[in-house]
Design a protein around this motif. Structure first.
Motif, PDB file in Angstrom:
ATOM      1  N   ASN A  50     -40.333 -72.977  48.778  1.00 57.85           N
ATOM      2  CA  ASN A  50     -41.412 -73.963  48.918  1.00 57.85           C
ATOM      3  C   ASN A  50     -41.651 -74.382  50.360  1.00 57.85           C
ATOM      4  N   LEU A  51     -40.668 -74.135  51.227  1.00 57.46           N
ATOM      5  CA  LEU A  51     -40.866 -74.462  52.643  1.00 57.46           C
ATOM      6  C   LEU A  51     -41.970 -73.612  53.258  1.00 57.46           C
ATOM      7  N   ILE A  52     -42.294 -72.489  52.617  1.00 56.35           N
ATOM      8  CA  ILE A  52     -43.320 -71.603  53.155  1.00 56.35           C
ATOM      9  C   ILE A  52     -44.690 -72.273  53.159  1.00 56.35           C
ATOM     10  N   TYR A  53     -44.867 -73.237  52.242  1.00 59.08           N
ATOM     11  CA  TYR A  53     -46.157 -73.921  52.168  1.00 59.08           C
ATOM     12  C   TYR A  53     -46.348 -74.938  53.286  1.00 59.08           C
ATOM     13  N   THR A  54     -45.277 -75.256  54.003  1.00 57.32           N
ATOM     14  CA  THR A  54     -45.363 -76.206  55.110  1.00 57.32           C
ATOM     15  C   THR A  54     -45.605 -75.509  56.444  1.00 57.32           C
ATOM     16  N   MET A  55     -45.720 -74.188  56.420  1.00 55.77           N
ATOM     17  CA  MET A  55     -45.794 -73.426  57.658  1.00 55.77           C
ATOM     18  C   MET A  55     -47.215 -73.126  58.123  1.00 55.77           C
ATOM     19  N   GLY A  56     -48.190 -73.499  57.311  1.00 61.14           N
ATOM     20  CA  GLY A  56     -49.565 -73.230  57.721  1.00 61.14           C
ATOM     21  C   GLY A  56     -49.841 -71.744  57.806  1.00 61.14           C
ATOM     22  N   ALA A  57     -50.455 -71.323  58.924  1.00 63.60           N
ATOM     23  CA  ALA A  57     -50.841 -69.922  59.094  1.00 63.60           C
ATOM     24  C   ALA A  57     -49.639 -69.007  59.265  1.00 63.60           C
ATOM     25  N   LYS A  58     -48.477 -69.576  59.622  1.00 63.35           N
ATOM     26  CA  LYS A  58     -47.287 -68.745  59.823  1.00 63.35           C
ATOM     27  C   LYS A  58     -46.879 -68.025  58.536  1.00 63.35           C
ATOM     28  N   LYS A  59     -47.215 -68.616  57.390  1.00 69.27           N
ATOM     29  CA  LYS A  59     -46.770 -68.014  56.142  1.00 69.27           C
ATOM     30  C   LYS A  59     -47.407 -66.650  55.931  1.00 69.27           C
ATOM     31  N   ASN A  60     -48.586 -66.427  56.505  1.00 66.34           N
ATOM     32  CA  ASN A  60     -49.239 -65.128  56.362  1.00 66.34           C
ATOM     33  C   ASN A  60     -48.439 -64.033  57.053  1.00 66.34           C
ATOM     34  N   SER A  61     -47.851 -64.376  58.202  1.00 65.70           N
ATOM     35  CA  SER A  61     -47.019 -63.404  58.913  1.00 65.70           C
ATOM     36  C   SER A  61     -45.726 -63.149  58.167  1.00 65.70           C
ATOM     37  N   VAL A  62     -45.161 -64.215  57.617  1.00 69.91           N
ATOM     38  CA  VAL A  62     -43.902 -64.077  56.874  1.00 69.91           C
ATOM     39  C   VAL A  62     -44.089 -63.188  55.649  1.00 69.91           C
ATOM     40  N   ALA A  63     -45.229 -63.326  54.982  1.00 69.27           N
ATOM     41  CA  ALA A  63     -45.474 -62.597  53.738  1.00 69.27           C
ATOM     42  C   ALA A  63     -45.745 -61.114  53.953  1.00 69.27           C
ATOM     43  N   THR A  64     -45.898 -60.667  55.200  1.00 67.34           N
ATOM     44  CA  THR A  64     -46.191 -59.260  55.464  1.00 67.34           C
ATOM     45  C   THR A  64     -44.960 -58.458  55.852  1.00 67.34           C
ATOM     46  N   ASN A  65     -43.804 -59.072  55.840  1.00 71.83           N
ATOM     47  CA  ASN A  65     -42.576 -58.376  56.230  1.00 71.83           C
ATOM     48  C   ASN A  65     -42.035 -57.534  55.083  1.00 71.83           C
ATOM     49  N   TRP A  66     -41.350 -56.422  55.407  1.00 72.05           N
ATOM     50  CA  TRP A  66     -40.642 -55.664  54.389  1.00 72.05           C
ATOM     51  C   TRP A  66     -39.289 -55.230  54.914  1.00 72.05           C
ATOM     52  N   ASP A  67     -38.360 -54.963  53.993  1.00 70.84           N
ATOM     53  CA  ASP A  67     -36.991 -54.645  54.386  1.00 70.84           C
ATOM     54  C   ASP A  67     -36.829 -53.154  54.662  1.00 70.84           C
ATOM     55  N   LYS A  68     -35.572 -52.723  54.833  1.00 69.91           N
ATOM     56  CA  LYS A  68     -35.304 -51.333  55.193  1.00 69.91           C
ATOM     57  C   LYS A  68     -35.722 -50.343  54.106  1.00 69.91           C
ATOM     58  N   ALA A  69     -35.772 -50.807  52.873  1.00 74.26           N
ATOM     59  CA  ALA A  69     -36.194 -49.946  51.765  1.00 74.26           C
ATOM     60  C   ALA A  69     -37.685 -50.086  51.486  1.00 74.26           C
ATOM     61  N   HIS A  70     -38.423 -50.712  52.429  1.00 73.05           N
ATOM     62  CA  HIS A  70     -39.871 -50.935  52.318  1.00 73.05           C
ATOM     63  C   HIS A  70     -40.225 -51.823  51.132  1.00 73.05           C
ATOM     64  N   ASN A  71     -39.331 -52.725  50.785  1.00 76.44           N
ATOM     65  CA  ASN A  71     -39.632 -53.730  49.763  1.00 76.44           C
ATOM     66  C   ASN A  71     -40.234 -54.946  50.444  1.00 76.44           C
ATOM     67  N   ASN A  72     -41.488 -55.262  50.117  1.00 77.36           N
ATOM     68  CA  ASN A  72     -42.076 -56.474  50.665  1.00 77.36           C
ATOM     69  C   ASN A  72     -41.659 -57.673  49.830  1.00 77.36           C
ATOM     70  N   ILE A  73     -42.184 -58.829  50.146  1.00 76.20           N
ATOM     71  CA  ILE A  73     -41.739 -60.045  49.470  1.00 76.20           C
ATOM     72  C   ILE A  73     -42.096 -60.021  47.981  1.00 76.20           C
ATOM     73  N   LEU A  74     -43.157 -59.288  47.604  1.00 73.64           N
ATOM     74  CA  LEU A  74     -43.513 -59.177  46.192  1.00 73.64           C
ATOM     75  C   LEU A  74     -42.539 -58.244  45.460  1.00 73.64           C
ATOM     76  N   HIS A  75     -42.051 -57.233  46.163  1.00 71.72           N
ATOM     77  CA  HIS A  75     -40.992 -56.409  45.585  1.00 71.72           C
ATOM     78  C   HIS A  75     -39.749 -57.253  45.303  1.00 71.72           C
ATOM     79  N   GLN A  76     -39.440 -58.169  46.230  1.00 76.04           N
ATOM     80  CA  GLN A  76     -38.271 -59.022  46.033  1.00 76.04           C
ATOM     81  C   GLN A  76     -38.432 -59.882  44.782  1.00 76.04           C
ATOM     82  N   ALA A  77     -39.655 -60.332  44.534  1.00 77.87           N
ATOM     83  CA  ALA A  77     -39.917 -61.117  43.318  1.00 77.87           C
ATOM     84  C   ALA A  77     -39.854 -60.247  42.072  1.00 77.87           C
ATOM     85  N   ALA A  78     -40.025 -58.923  42.238  1.00 77.54           N
ATOM     86  CA  ALA A  78     -39.996 -58.009  41.095  1.00 77.54           C
ATOM     87  C   ALA A  78     -38.580 -57.673  40.657  1.00 77.54           C
TER      88      ALA A  78
END
Length: 603
Positions: free
Chosen positions: A342-370
């Motif tokens: 929920n802290l992501i909602y306090t970041m303003g425009a920064k959250k857009n950058s955070v949401a575009t990251n992916w890990d070494k296996a190319h799992n983005n944040i939506l993959h993590q939720a999966a």
């Protein structure tokens, strides 16, 4: 001498008779003065064994009598480890015997160590009997500064064993300079051990005296901030309280609630003090204490207060990554820690950058939720169906903040987030279906039974019917109207409940059905069933009143009270589940996303 002939018993006896009856000269273990020494040693052992048994069993009178006759035994070694009578009495927790021994022994002899380098006070710190420590310290305060073989002084030893009262007593008595981080690791050991033991007032006092302890390492290489990151129960976000306890948390009048809140306040103050001191040393000090590793430990445990405090002093922490190239919000999603997410909602425009990251296996944040949530998080929700609902809520929420192309992004295993979600949750869907059907089948039987009873009751009214007109005899009584209305409501609600549970049994059980459709049917079914049971008991109570009338009302009253027992039991057993389902389906949810109708744009 020839060897015996095995074939002859006579020869064998002769051979045995010819054996020498005495050992050859020089073969004795002892002779002369040596024999005297052995006998003296055996005598001492027997005497010491008597004292050992008396002290160990707490036999005060025998101990006194023995020491009156053998005062030298007071400091003698009574065990293979070199324990004196005082060591043995302290280990056994014999308070009265310890008091007697301390009276008799010289001050300097209280500091005698056994072969393992432990004094009597070291043993007392291990045992945790504060009265014993008081006897020892009162006679020789130097014991407070004598370490054991590992270099730990008594107050540290007591903290390692979790003896709160002993720790507080020894901390008051121990010279504070013994805990100076420049002098050794005792201060850091006490700090980290107290945090583990949920003792926070001592660490706060220590940090006020020695600021360096904020980042000092103990014997295991741990710091205060390492320990705080592993103590979710010490923070409000990690403490699970019942509903009524949450309500009174703001006004802690109950002792238990007061102690919980006091621990929370002290922990947050301790964390703030540690972070403030580390930040005064510069950004590099955060790196030296391994702050990135610590932060991910805190994220795993969902300690949102820890993360927010770190962000105050080290804002760039939101851009740190773990060994798999996951940032804290991606890792919070994987661990299902909604308070961190929920802290992501306090970041303003920064959250857009955070949401575009992916890990070494190319799992983005939506993959993590999966990915399937950790079992520790799933177990917080009742039933597999509600667990599946919570997983869908997570996936939908994360899906709402990522860019559209990330919804179809494939990882190194060529899985889109949606495909990964289906693969990971196949078993949970099966378990949810089984849980739903078993619940529906059980409740259907109860609802159908109530419907049958209430239908029959409508045609067998109390008082009977007029034999000429067929009209109920008590038709004009108010109590009779209550009976009819309660009976009808119970019948209709039980029928509604049966239909809802039949709807559950015949559902297709797709993944999306667990989000709204199935929980909605279960809410209606359980609510109707609860209402039908309540109105059935009302019908029964009114019937008794009508039949028995006022002449024997004292009989009907206790029976009516007993009739309320099934309603109460159902409420206690099933109502919490109903509330949980309703709250998870129609409540505010676990995500604190901003409400659009509250946002006022300004020029």
């Amino acid at each position: 001498m020839s060897e015996p002939n095995a074939s002859s018993e006579f020869d064998l006896n002769v051979w045995l008779a010819n054996l020498p009856q005495e050992l050859p000269p020089g073969s004795r273990e002892t002779s002369g003065d040596d024999q005297v020494l052995v006998e003296a040693k055996d005598t001492d052992y027997i005497h010491n064994l008597t004292l050992y048994r008396a002290v160990d069993s707490g036999d005060l009178e025998t101990t006194k009598s023995f020491l009156d006759l053998h005062p030298d035994a007071l400091t003698a070694s009574l065990s293979a480890d070199g324990d004196t009578a005082l060591h043995i009495a302290v280990l056994a927790g014999r308070v009265k015997v310890v008091g007697e021994l301390v009276k008799r022994i010289d001050e300097k002899d209280l500091a005698i160590k056994n072969k393992n380098g432990a004094t009597a006070l070291n043993f007392a710190a291990t045992g945790g009997v504060t009265k014993i420590a008081e006897y020892l310290v009162r006679k020789n305060r130097e014991l407070l500064t004598i370490p054991n073989q590992h270099g730990n002084i008594p107050v540290v030893i007591a903290s390692l064993y979790g003896h709160d009262d002993m720790v507080r007593y020894l901390y008051r008595e121990t010279p504070i300079e013994e805990l100076d981080p420049d002098k050794g690791t005792n201060g850091a050991m006490l700090l980290t051990s107290c945090i583990i033991d949920d003792i926070f007032d001592i660490p706060l006092d220590l940090l006020q005296r020695y600021r360096k302890l904020a980042y000092a390492q103990d014997n295991d290489g741990d710091t205060a901030i390492d320990m705080l990151a592993q103590k979710p129960s010490a923070f409000p976000s990690g403490t699970q309280l019942a509903f009524w306890k949450k309500w009174i948390y703001s006004f802690p009048a109950i002792k238990h609630i007061y102690e919980v809140k006091l621990a929370h306040v002290q922990t947050q103050e301790l964390l703030s003090c540690v972070c403030r001191e580390i930040s005064t040393q510069g950004e590099s000090q955060f790196e030296k204490v391994g702050i990135k590793k610590v932060v991910f430990i805190a994220v795993k445990h969902g300690i949102v207060e820890f993360i927010t405090e770190i962000m105050k002093h080290y804002p760039d922490i939101i851009w740190c990554y773990d060994d798999y190239n996951r940032h804290i919000f991606s890792y919070a999603t994987l661990q299902r820690q909604e308070k961190i997410f929920n802290l992501i909602y306090t970041m303003g425009a920064k959250k857009n950058s955070v949401a575009t990251n992916w890990d070494k296996a190319h799992n983005n944040i939506l993959h993590q939720a999966a990915f399937l949530a950790p079992s520790s998080q799933l177990d917080r929700v009742s039933g597999a169906a509600l667990q599946m609902q919570r997983e869908l809520q997570w996936f939908k929420e994360v899906e709402s903040i990522v860019q559209p192309k990330y919804k179809e992004m494939v990882n190194l295993h060529y899985k889109t987030p949606r495909a990964l979600f289906s693969d990971q949750h196949k078993k949970l869907v099966e378990q949810g279906e089984k849980w739903m059907k078993e619940t529906a089948e059980s409740c259907t039987v109860v609802a159908a039974l109530i419907a049958t009873i209430m239908f029959s009751a409508a045609f067998t009214v109390p008082g009977g019917y007029d034999e000429y007109t067929g009209i109920p005899l008590y038709l004009h009584r108010n109590s009779f109207m209550v009976f009819i209305v309660a009976d009808a409501m119970s019948l209709f609600s039980s029928c509604t409940s049966v239909l809802m549970f039949l709807g559950i049994l015949t559902s297709r059980y797709g993944e999306e059905d667990f989000l709204k459709s199935l929980p909605r049917k279960l809410i209606i079914g359980l609510s109707s069933l609860f209402f039908s049971i309540a109105t059935m008991m009302v019908t029964f109570g009114v019937t008794l009143v009508i039949i028995l009338k006022a002449r024997i009302a004292w009989v009907s009253f206790p029976i009516i009270l007993l009739a309320s027992l099934p309603v109460t039991l159902f409420a206690l057993l099933q109502f919490p589940l109903l509330v949980e389902i309703f709250y998870s389906t129609y409540g505010p949810g676990i995500f604190n996303k901003p409400k659009k109708w509250w946002i006022i744009e300004t020029e």
